[in-house]
Design an enzyme around this catalytic site. Structure first.
Site, PDB file in Angstrom:
ATOM      1  N   GLY A   1      -9.869   7.311 -53.184  1.00  0.00           N
ATOM      2  CA  GLY A   1      -9.174   8.035 -54.242  1.00  0.00           C
ATOM      3  C   GLY A   1      -7.668   8.001 -54.172  1.00  0.00           C
TER       4      GLY A   1
ATOM      5  CD  GLU B   1     -16.644   5.630 -48.710  1.00  0.00           C
ATOM      6  OE1 GLU B   1     -17.733   5.456 -48.170  1.00  0.00           O
ATOM      7  OE2 GLU B   1     -16.501   6.336 -49.717  1.00  0.00           O
TER       8      GLU B   1
ATOM      9  NE  ARG C   1      -7.221   3.939 -58.493  1.00  0.00           N
ATOM     10  CZ  ARG C   1      -7.790   3.780 -59.677  1.00  0.00           C
ATOM     11  NH1 ARG C   1      -7.320   2.890 -60.523  1.00  0.00           N
ATOM     12  NH2 ARG C   1      -8.833   4.509 -60.006  1.00  0.00           N
TER      13      ARG C   1
ATOM     14  NE  ARG D   1      -8.399   1.111 -63.846  1.00  0.00           N
ATOM     15  CZ  ARG D   1      -7.308   1.827 -63.909  1.00  0.00           C
ATOM     16  NH1 ARG D   1      -6.169   1.274 -64.286  1.00  0.00           N
ATOM     17  NH2 ARG D   1      -7.333   3.106 -63.599  1.00  0.00           N
TER      18      ARG D   1
ATOM     19  CE1 TYR E   1     -12.418   4.945 -66.393  1.00  0.00           C
ATOM     20  CE2 TYR E   1     -11.208   2.989 -65.729  1.00  0.00           C
ATOM     21  CZ  TYR E   1     -12.361   3.751 -65.717  1.00  0.00           C
ATOM     22  OH  TYR E   1     -13.435   3.307 -65.006  1.00  0.00           O
TER      23      TYR E   1
ATOM     24  CB  CYS F   1     -13.604  -8.417 -82.609  1.00  0.00           C
ATOM     25  SG  CYS F   1     -13.114 -10.050 -83.100  1.00  0.00           S
ATOM     26  CD  GLU F   2     -14.014  -2.051 -79.173  1.00  0.00           C
ATOM     27  OE1 GLU F   2     -14.946  -2.861 -79.293  1.00  0.00           O
ATOM     28  OE2 GLU F   2     -14.124  -0.978 -78.579  1.00  0.00           O
TER      29      GLU F   2
END
Ligand code: LLP
Length: 418
Positions: free
Chosen positions: A236, A278, A281, A317, A321, A348-349
């Site tokens: 995290g 852990e 990122r 991302r 997010y 296409c979005e």
């Protein structure tokens, strides 16, 4: 002039084509070393477990091995990659809220050292599979400590209704599960695990997590006579995406974690021997760049678009997010800003916007846009939307580059179609 690993970004784009994911290998190495050097102390056995969901491929796993880190996998596919990379599976931690029976079998057959059991039914399945065999496995029980780290709601994992882990509010289920597991030949419940979210900037969240975990481990010991000796605090740790981000420096967060663990362990009587973290990122994000070629430029009444030759298929991302990124036009770093551009992908979005607004020098068709800090959860969350082939991935180091994942071809895209 932007260089990655001592090579001009423009030259990498020319050689491998775009979109292209490039890692500065020395930055990967630097971060691994930083975690290894700082996450250690005399009082505990410590291990850094790389959360490979952030970026999992054989070349990355070999680096993890070189720095003697453990490996977190969450699926048969991630485990398979580790096996094929020649990684020692006794150092693997297998996570996930719904490991299938086949994945559990695969873990046992490959000698996975630790399974992080996520719920009561999974414990039963593990017991069923290991009974009557010679397999041996350590277990950590994933606990949901009910801490809400301040981050995007999709990546918060420890709220009360989380799909992950045993809620601390359901002690009875935890006790029953640990006892059942410990009574099974081949299984040792070594410790407790928690992961409280991702991209966390506030180290107080980790302090709270540690206090809760130690308090619960003590309760298990004193009230129920259950001994655990390890605590895995999850990952995290934040990365720097834009100037707005102020991640806690690795030495500082390691020191805070270890000193809080020492304090809590002293209070508890010193029975915890092993502390694990852990990070995913924070190891890979800042080492990664996505290179795109700019296609068309388009002006609307309120926006000036520069279109990239990738987008949400190689980096979801921003769309998922609202993640923010910084970027430069390679070769124009020294030129003054000309306008605020919106960098849009080619999918296409309408939501396929890589950067909502960024001041850049005048952008021309054919320019190479280098998006920074794309190394985590970019390639690993990539999709084939609009049937875009996945980009190549290159490691660059000391002026040399090597392709670690080849670009997909159109034939790859249809290779499984009947
Ligand atoms: N351990 C466990 C059990 C996890 O679930 C995760 C991440 C980690 C470690 C590593 O967390 P990190 O250090 O990378 O924050 N796709 C999202 C992030 C999802 C994180 C999932 N779990 C994103 O792109 O932001």
């Amino acid at each position: 002039m932007l260089e990655i690993g001592g090579i001009k970004a423009i030259d990498l784009a020319k050689k491998y084509g775009t979109p292209l994911c490039v890692y500065d290998e020395n930055r990967l190495r630097g971060r691994l070393k930083e975690f290894k050097d700082n996450f250690r102390c005399d009082e505990f056995d410590t291990d850094v477990i790389y959360a490979s969901k952030a970026f999992n491929c054989k070349a990355m796993i070999r680096l993890i091995d070189e720095y003697d880190c453990c490996l977190d996998v969450v699926s048969g596919g991630e485990l398979y990659t580790a096996v094929k990379a020649g990684y020692d599976c006794s150092k693997v931690f297998f996570h996930g809220n719904n490991k299938t029976p086949a994945e559990i079998q695969m873990a046992l057959q490959n000698g996975v050292g630790t399974i992080v059991v996520d719920n009561a039914m999974e414990a039963d399945e593990l017991i069923r599979q290991i009974s009557g065999t010679d397999y041996k496995v350590n277990v950590y029980l994933r606990i949901n400590p009910g801490i809400e780290a301040h981050t995007h709601k999709y990546i918060v994992t420890a709220h009360v209704d989380s799909k992950f882990g045993f809620s601390l509010l359901d002690e009875e289920e935890i006790i029953e599960t640990v006892q059942k597991l410990n009574q099974t030949e081949g299984i040792t419940v070594e410790g407790l695990h928690a992961h409280i979210g991702s991209q966390i900037f506030d180290q107080q969240a980790f302090v709270e997590e540690i206090r809760k975990m130690f308090a619960f481990a003590s309760k298990l010991k004193e009230v129920y006579g259950i001994d655990v000796c390890g605590i895995n605090l999850g990952g995290g740790f934040a990365a720097l995406y834009t100037d707005e981000d102020k991640p806690i420096p690795v030495p500082q967060v390691c020191e805070t974690i270890l000193s809080t663990c020492r304090e809590e362990n002293e209070k508890a009587g010193g029975f915890i021997k092993r502390i694990l973290i852990e990070p995913g990122r924070s190891i890979v994000a800042e080492a990664g760049y996505n290179l795109y070629t700019i296609g068309y430029i388009k002006k609307t009444p309120n926006k000036l678009y520069a279109f990239a030759d990738g987008g949400m298929a190689d980096n979801i991302r921003p769309a998922l997010y609202q993640a923010k990124y910084d970027a430069v036009i390679a070769g124009k770093e020294d030129q003054p800003a000309y306008a605020d551009y919106t960098i849009a992908g080619k999918c296409c979005e309408s939501g396929d916007i890589l950067i909502q607004s960024i001041a850049l020098p005048e952008v021309k068709t054919g320019d190479i846009l280098a998006m920074k800090t794309t190394g985590a959860y970019g390639y690993s969350m990539a999709s084939h939307y609009n049937k875009l082939p996945l980009p190549a991935v290159v490691f660059a180091k000391d002026g040399e580059d090597r392709e670690v994942i080849a670009r997909e071809s159109y034939d790859h895209l249809i290779s499984l179609e009947k």
